[in-house]
Design an enzyme around this catalytic site. Sequence first.
Site, mmCIF file in Angstrom:
data_model
loop_
_atom_site.group_PDB
_atom_site.id
_atom_site.type_symbol
_atom_site.label_atom_id
_atom_site.label_comp_id
_atom_site.label_asym_id
_atom_site.label_seq_id
_atom_site.Cartn_x
_atom_site.Cartn_y
_atom_site.Cartn_z
ATOM 1 N N SER A 531 0.842 -1.186 0.000
ATOM 2 C CA SER A 531 0.000 0.000 0.000
ATOM 3 C C SER A 531 0.890 1.253 0.000
ATOM 4 O O SER A 531 1.685 1.415 -0.921
ATOM 5 C CB SER A 531 -0.945 -0.043 1.200
ATOM 6 N N ASP A 619 -8.761 -5.276 -5.528
ATOM 7 C CA ASP A 619 -8.384 -4.248 -4.557
ATOM 8 C C ASP A 619 -9.250 -2.995 -4.734
ATOM 9 O O ASP A 619 -9.206 -2.345 -5.767
ATOM 10 C CB ASP A 619 -6.899 -3.895 -4.775
ATOM 11 N N HIS A 651 -6.832 -5.828 -1.343
ATOM 12 C CA HIS A 651 -5.745 -4.962 -0.872
ATOM 13 C C HIS A 651 -4.875 -5.736 0.110
ATOM 14 O O HIS A 651 -4.908 -5.509 1.326
ATOM 15 C CB HIS A 651 -6.349 -3.720 -0.217
#
Length: 727
Positions: A531, A619, A651
């Site tokens: 991320s 995601d 994600h």
Amino acid sequence: MSGLLLLFGTLFIVAGAAPSTPIPVPDRNGNLIPRELLFGDSKFAHVMLSPDGHTIGYLAPDENGVRQIFTRCVTCSHTEKISFDGQNNIASFEFTGVPGVILFTQDNDGDENHRLYKLNITRASPPHRPVPISDRPGVKAAVFKNNMRDRRVLVGLNDENPVFHNVYAFDLYTDELSLIFHNKRFPARMMFDNDLNLRIVSELSDDGSVVYYKPSPKANPKKLTSGKEDWVEYMRVSSEDAPLTDPIAFSADNEKVYWKWGLDSDLGQLVVHDFGRPETNQVLYSAQKAEIASLFLHPTEKTVLALTEYYHKPEIFVANQTIIEDMQYLVNLRPADSPMVVGVSRDFHTWLVTYLSDDKPFEFYLYRRWQKKAEYLFSSRSELSGRRLSKMVGFEFRARDGLRLQAYLTLPPTAERKFPADVNGSDPQVVEYARMGLLPERPQKMVLLVHGGPHMRDMFEFSSLNALLADRGYAVLQVNFRGSTGFGKKLRNAGNGEWGRRMQYDLLDGVEFAIRHGIADRRQIAVMGGSYGGYATLVAMSFTPEVFACGVDIVGPSNLITLLETMPPYWMGMYNEMVKSLGADKDDDAGRQSLRSRSPLYYASQVKRPLLVLHGANDPRVKQAESDQFVDELKKNHIPVTYVLFGDEGHGFSKPQNTLAFAGFVENFLGKCLNGASEPFSLGQYNSSATVIADASRPEEPRVSTTTTTTLPPSRFMGQRRAYAPF
Ligand SMILES: *[C@@H]1O[C@H](CO)[C@@H](O)[C@H](O)[C@H]1NC(C)=O
Ligand SMILES: *[C@@H]1O[C@H](CO)[C@@H](O)[C@H](O)[C@H]1NC(C)=O
Ligand SMILES: *[C@@H]1O[C@H](CO)[C@@H](O)[C@H](O)[C@H]1NC(C)=O
Ligand SMILES: *[C@@H]1O[C@H](CO)[C@@H](O)[C@H](O)[C@H]1NC(C)=O
């Protein structure tokens, strides 16, 4: 002064000061820890205690590897599987105030559009058939309030407009769902009292300040709307103070509210005031070293019993004499580790406890208060017992502009450490580093592991990823760079506008620190993260292409403009917060230019070193296109890259066959680049969904195109704090 305030004057530290005593157990045969032991599905995940204290619930894989809910009777140890979906993993579950009734959620392969179900687990009627509370596609359901007492729970559904969650009361006996708050305005940051009434909502204003509202005296509390006439201002919190300000809980009589309070101090305070009257604030505790990380409240009386401050490790402060003996017992039981009370029965007699430890997986205990005695239950990964796991050392260093940063170093268990007597005795700082166990005899291969968020922090705890990397021979450096949470508002806000700039320099300064002190070998350092950490990895590989030997980007954004353009709809109420963090908006020319100048996509041609990119196709937060476009840009420039896509993940990676494949890809890639150890791995070994979309050994071949899933994005806003699902 109230009694509460006085007691806080005599805070008592019961944990945190105990020195840790590592007793490493040598590996059998000195072999690598099998990947399976670290990344296979945990046999005890999401462990919970029922409100009556009779049952423990947890998630575990069934005989077909599907993650199910299990219960275990506290007195008789009888264990039972209570969910029976043969296909889809359970994502989470919770007990309710109605005995024998639980709620659970599932999503669609990582899309975070959770479906919510009720399950009656009374033994008379297995196999239990779940009742859908919300299973509509594209709707993100979440339990907004469960008081563990009533026959109702409150459920949030963005069923009308994907941006806003309406609130419904769900009756656990009749399965009736009734609208109690029709919402066309407020993000899903709502606060309910102990009787399930909506009492506080908030809204982000254009200047970044947060405005809190309470129901207007004229509003019908049973049928609230988001209309202006239903709400009056409660208070306004400046954008500087907002990240440290949050309502936490109502007092038992619903007359007062506890808040984490950011005004007037850097690290924040715990305060309480009469509902709606912040001018009656009483300060209960002012943080000393780090922000307050957790609060222990009595389950029904809602009195403050203890809190933790978390710098390198959590320190527990007991606020109420009635639990001193209990906490002391739990600390003495494992003096090297920090106890965490993860659940208590409503009568407060039975507690579920675990310990934070770097070199042991989570181990659970049942503490019976009337006996002042804890019973060992189980370990989240008992297969690791007897394995030598790595230690994690918290330390601090200064960034180039003098800002003090907290960081963690994990050294491979095999690395010999320097003793204080081995170092330059006239430099007290270096002697101290040696005493802390920070200095290896020889510089190590190292992985700079960057956390997500960015408004999160690295913590002291057992981590499968750290254990894997250290076992394969790498030191792991984790820097709580500016923008991280937990260390006060100055550090948190110092990250604003610094994506790709000072937040990145902090990481580089951490690496320089490690090189300068002989911790890492300059030629053998990799960068890796998920991320925000994936973004930092791409920035590192393209803006400073000579610093790292290779990089691993997991679900990282490559273009800050498209990142903003594709934010999940239910985060839109927080759009300004994101703009403030980035320091620029996509909606004006100067902003776009600034975002472009810090987007690795536009500098992809500068990448020189091996890169592994991993992404989940569903995601909702950082879309697959962020990786696609970066890989395409590398391909255009004939730069080798390996790109692995997981078709049934979001994600981060959650299914065990995929986390195992993820770990296999990572350790093989790092093994080649840094010459570390790795367990053999082949695609297909675990039946994972991994597809190799681009292969670094075939740079001339085009990227394999994929059909991107087009389900609409989503997640309760609260999810943002967990912006990167850890493994
Ligand atoms: C301590 O906790 C007990 C249990 O909740 C409560 O009855 C008592 O009032 C608390 N004392 C203070 C000073 O808060
Ligand atoms: C759960 O199932 C049992 C047995 O069928 C039944 O007696 C009970 O009423 C059910 N509870 C709820 C809340 O539906
Ligand atoms: C030892 O540390 C002192 C103080 O930092 C420094 O002046 C000295 O040069 C160091 N000696 C060596 C051999 O590095
Ligand atoms: C993978 O799938 C094949 C065929 O369905 C099966 O025979 C094999 O046991 C599976 N392997 C693993 C590791 O699950």
